[in-house]
Scaffold this motif. Sequence first.
Motif, short mmCIF file in Angstrom:
data_model
loop_
_atom_site.label_atom_id
_atom_site.label_comp_id
_atom_site.label_asym_id
_atom_site.label_seq_id
_atom_site.Cartn_x
_atom_site.Cartn_y
_atom_site.Cartn_z
N LEU A 15 0.82 -1.21 0.00
CA LEU A 15 0.00 0.00 0.00
C LEU A 15 0.86 1.27 0.00
N LEU A 16 2.16 1.10 0.25
CA LEU A 16 3.07 2.25 0.28
C LEU A 16 3.26 2.85 -1.11
N SER A 17 3.70 4.08 -1.14
CA SER A 17 4.08 4.70 -2.41
C SER A 17 5.27 3.95 -2.99
N ASN A 18 5.52 4.12 -4.27
CA ASN A 18 6.66 3.46 -4.90
C ASN A 18 7.97 3.84 -4.22
N LEU A 21 8.19 2.17 -0.76
CA LEU A 21 8.41 0.74 -0.92
C LEU A 21 9.84 0.46 -1.36
N GLN A 22 10.38 1.30 -2.21
CA GLN A 22 11.77 1.12 -2.64
C GLN A 22 12.72 1.28 -1.46
N THR A 23 12.42 2.17 -0.54
CA THR A 23 13.22 2.32 0.68
C THR A 23 13.22 1.02 1.47
N GLU A 24 12.05 0.39 1.59
CA GLU A 24 11.95 -0.90 2.30
C GLU A 24 12.72 -1.98 1.54
N PHE A 69 9.64 -6.98 -3.32
CA PHE A 69 9.08 -5.70 -2.86
C PHE A 69 9.02 -4.72 -4.02
N SER A 70 10.13 -4.55 -4.73
CA SER A 70 10.21 -3.57 -5.81
C SER A 70 9.17 -3.80 -6.89
N ASN A 71 8.75 -5.05 -7.05
CA ASN A 71 7.79 -5.39 -8.09
C ASN A 71 6.43 -5.80 -7.54
N ARG A 72 6.25 -5.63 -6.22
CA ARG A 72 5.00 -5.96 -5.54
C ARG A 72 4.54 -7.40 -5.84
N LEU A 73 5.51 -8.31 -5.72
CA LEU A 73 5.24 -9.72 -6.00
C LEU A 73 4.86 -10.46 -4.71
N PRO A 74 4.12 -11.54 -4.84
CA PRO A 74 3.71 -12.31 -3.67
C PRO A 74 4.89 -12.95 -2.94
#
Length: 120
Positions: A15-18, A21-24, A69-74
């Motif tokens: 749900l984070l911004s791109n 999420l990239q920071t994570e 994470f970078s690609n919002r994959l399961p």
Amino acid sequence: MTPTGVDDKIKELYLLSNAALQTEALAIQADFKTWIKDNFILSTKQEDYLDDLNTQTSTYFGSQSSICFSNRLPIELIYPAPPVGEHSKWTGSSNNLAVKSDGSAKPIATGTLTFEFSYT
């Protein structure tokens, strides 16, 4: 850390911004063990086990997680209850990730990542 907890965390992250999420993604790649400790409630046994995970393995797990994470994959966790009595615990990952890079800011990937604990 439980399968439900991992699922909830992934939903929260995605749900984070791109940029957030990239920071994570960069944080988990840089230090998998610390990221896990900072983002999950671990039992003493889980924390001790994580601390004993060798560097090569934790670096690999961090890299796989970062790409997801970078690609919002399961990302899935399979964590059965340990057997009664003497046993050894194993941690593994499996994936069907397909990763490509065109030299841009992040890798482009598809697929899923599964972490699985097993006992012998």
